[in-house]
Design an enzyme around this catalytic site. Sequence first.
Site, PDB file in Angstrom:
ATOM      1  N   GLY A  10       0.819  -1.204   0.000  1.00 54.46           N
ATOM      2  CA  GLY A  10       0.000   0.000   0.000  1.00 54.46           C
ATOM      3  C   GLY A  10       0.858   1.261   0.000  1.00 54.46           C
ATOM      4  CE1 TYR A 126     -11.160   2.704   5.220  1.00 58.15           C
ATOM      5  CE2 TYR A 126     -11.772   4.997   5.579  1.00 58.15           C
ATOM      6  CZ  TYR A 126     -10.805   4.024   5.454  1.00 58.15           C
ATOM      7  OH  TYR A 126      -9.474   4.370   5.568  1.00 58.15           O
TER       8      TYR A 126
HETATM    9  N1  LIG Z   1      -5.806   6.470   1.532  1.00 57.70           N
HETATM   10  C1  LIG Z   1      -6.380   7.437   2.255  1.00 57.70           C
HETATM   11  O1  LIG Z   1      -6.816   8.454   1.729  1.00 57.70           O
HETATM   12  C2  LIG Z   1      -6.482   7.291   3.761  1.00 57.70           C
HETATM   13  C3  LIG Z   1      -7.103   8.320   4.497  1.00 57.70           C
HETATM   14  C4  LIG Z   1      -7.192   8.189   5.900  1.00 57.70           C
HETATM   15  C5  LIG Z   1      -6.662   7.068   6.518  1.00 57.70           C
HETATM   16  N2  LIG Z   1      -6.089   6.088   5.769  1.00 57.70           N
HETATM   17  C6  LIG Z   1      -5.568   4.906   6.451  1.00 57.70           C
HETATM   18  O2  LIG Z   1      -4.174   4.895   6.221  1.00 57.70           O
HETATM   19  C7  LIG Z   1      -3.704   3.564   6.117  1.00 57.70           C
HETATM   20  C8  LIG Z   1      -2.874   3.422   4.871  1.00 57.70           C
HETATM   21  O3  LIG Z   1      -3.664   3.732   3.726  1.00 57.70           O
HETATM   22  P1  LIG Z   1      -3.082   3.573   2.268  1.00 57.70           P
HETATM   23  O4  LIG Z   1      -3.535   4.742   1.479  1.00 57.70           O
HETATM   24  O5  LIG Z   1      -1.642   3.214   2.313  1.00 57.70           O
HETATM   25  O6  LIG Z   1      -3.938   2.309   1.791  1.00 57.70           O
HETATM   26  P2  LIG Z   1      -3.655   1.331   0.569  1.00 57.70           P
HETATM   27  O7  LIG Z   1      -2.705   1.924  -0.401  1.00 57.70           O
HETATM   28  O8  LIG Z   1      -5.002   0.893   0.078  1.00 57.70           O
HETATM   29  O9  LIG Z   1      -2.936   0.108   1.273  1.00 57.70           O
HETATM   30  C9  LIG Z   1      -3.587  -0.760   2.126  1.00 57.70           C
HETATM   31  C10 LIG Z   1      -2.881  -2.091   2.014  1.00 57.70           C
HETATM   32  O10 LIG Z   1      -3.469  -3.003   2.936  1.00 57.70           O
HETATM   33  C11 LIG Z   1      -3.455  -4.252   2.315  1.00 57.70           C
HETATM   34  N3  LIG Z   1      -4.404  -5.185   2.891  1.00 57.70           N
HETATM   35  C12 LIG Z   1      -5.745  -5.245   2.708  1.00 57.70           C
HETATM   36  N4  LIG Z   1      -6.248  -6.299   3.352  1.00 57.70           N
HETATM   37  C13 LIG Z   1      -5.211  -6.917   3.963  1.00 57.70           C
HETATM   38  C14 LIG Z   1      -5.094  -8.081   4.746  1.00 57.70           C
HETATM   39  N5  LIG Z   1      -6.160  -8.837   5.043  1.00 57.70           N
HETATM   40  N6  LIG Z   1      -3.876  -8.445   5.205  1.00 57.70           N
HETATM   41  C15 LIG Z   1      -2.787  -7.706   4.893  1.00 57.70           C
HETATM   42  N7  LIG Z   1      -2.828  -6.610   4.121  1.00 57.70           N
HETATM   43  C16 LIG Z   1      -4.032  -6.215   3.668  1.00 57.70           C
HETATM   44  C17 LIG Z   1      -3.809  -3.955   0.870  1.00 57.70           C
HETATM   45  O11 LIG Z   1      -3.448  -5.020   0.061  1.00 57.70           O
HETATM   46  P3  LIG Z   1      -4.299  -5.329  -1.284  1.00 57.70           P
HETATM   47  O12 LIG Z   1      -4.254  -4.079  -2.085  1.00 57.70           O
HETATM   48  O13 LIG Z   1      -3.558  -6.482  -1.864  1.00 57.70           O
HETATM   49  O14 LIG Z   1      -5.680  -5.649  -0.826  1.00 57.70           O
HETATM   50  C18 LIG Z   1      -2.984  -2.704   0.619  1.00 57.70           C
HETATM   51  O15 LIG Z   1      -1.708  -3.017   0.141  1.00 57.70           O
HETATM   52  C19 LIG Z   1      -4.951   2.678   6.186  1.00 57.70           C
HETATM   53  O16 LIG Z   1      -5.052   2.153   7.473  1.00 57.70           O
HETATM   54  C20 LIG Z   1      -6.101   3.604   5.899  1.00 57.70           C
HETATM   55  O17 LIG Z   1      -7.283   3.180   6.542  1.00 57.70           O
HETATM   56  C21 LIG Z   1      -5.978   6.182   4.422  1.00 57.70           C
END
Ligand SMILES: NC(=O)c1ccc[n+]([C@@H]2O[C@H](COP(=O)([O-])OP(=O)(O)OC[C@H]3O[C@@H](n4cnc5c(N)ncnc54)[C@H](OP(=O)(O)O)[C@@H]3O)[C@@H](O)[C@H]2O)c1
Length: 285
Positions: A10, A126
């Site tokens: 991610g 979510y």
């Molecule tokens: N993106 C945003 O705008 C945002 C905003 C506020 C907070 N956040 C939080 O910040 C954190 C990082 O976000 P990000 O943008 O880096 O998200 P991201 O790019 O979607 O990455 C999330 C990763 O988690 C992996 N994942 C999903 N299910 C899993 C499982 N069962 N076991 C292990 N890995 C798993 C996904 O793998 P797959 O792709 O293979 O499923 C993906 O690589 C998250 O906790 C999110 O809730 C994000």
Amino acid sequence: MRIAVTGTNGQLGSALLEWLEKWGRDEVKGLAKPEGDITDRAKVNHLFQEWRPELVLHPAAYTLVDQAELDPAAAYRVNGLGTQNLALACAAADIPLVYISTNCVFDGNKPTPYYEYDAVNPTSVYGRSKLAGEFYVQTLLRKFYIVRTSWVFGPKPGNESNFVTKILKVADERGAASVVDDEISNPTYAPDLAAALLELVETRAYGLYHLMNEGAASRYAFAAEIFRQTKRQIEIKPMKLADFKRPTPPLYQSALHNFAASENLGIRLRPWQEALAEYVQLRNF
Ligand SMILES: NC(=O)c1ccc[n+]([C@@H]2O[C@H](COP(=O)([O-])OP(=O)(O)OC[C@H]3O[C@@H](n4cnc5c(N)ncnc54)[C@H](OP(=O)(O)O)[C@@H]3O)[C@@H](O)[C@H]2O)c1
């Protein structure tokens, strides 16, 4: 130190891995699906028995916000139960867990940025699933950091998809873009957040934090700055969230205020426009 990082494919997980590898001080294990599936209790427990991590950084999440409304179990399984699996293992090993949470735990009705101490009231599946993760971390662990952030963008292995790449794709295809001007939060650059998280864990000041790049913006203002920095002449039409039909309820003002880390630890991120400039240069957009 032996550090396990979840979700390393991610945006944030890969940024954490990159900083840790650059520094080269720690032994690091990246956990990605399928081997590092956090919903598999046996796999999580096996990791702890075999590798004995001393710190777990946990950005892995089910992040498909609209899809979560249609398939709540998928979101609760990863963000709730997956986090419970990690929290239980960290509690048994008496090691700290860093859980990444979201602006979506708030309902978006506060006119000013949210403090760490403002009441949560998620309106989306979510948001509720991420709050379930917060609940497990707070109740099962003594040593934890819960870090809420918002609107994350940055490099990611494989298909890089975030607001910046999406809006540039639309603009390049259509020469124009319609963007909502009543959805407000903090654009946050994943490598900046990753560096701040690593600074935070050095303090051992466990607790609840809001970490995001400084400054709030509407989606409209974010898009306008992206076009300005990438030198594109794009016509942007302002829209309202109410006109933009999607499964997730609208979240109007969900900008965060970094009070705790800033006041007590001196940890704050640079303005989002500066971070965006670094990303634009890195990717040559
Ligand atoms: N993106 C945003 O705008 C945002 C905003 C506020 C907070 N956040 C939080 O910040 C954190 C990082 O976000 P990000 O943008 O880096 O998200 P991201 O790019 O979607 O990455 C999330 C990763 O988690 C992996 N994942 C999903 N299910 C899993 C499982 N069962 N076991 C292990 N890995 C798993 C996904 O793998 P797959 O792709 O293979 O499923 C993906 O690589 C998250 O906790 C999110 O809730 C994000």
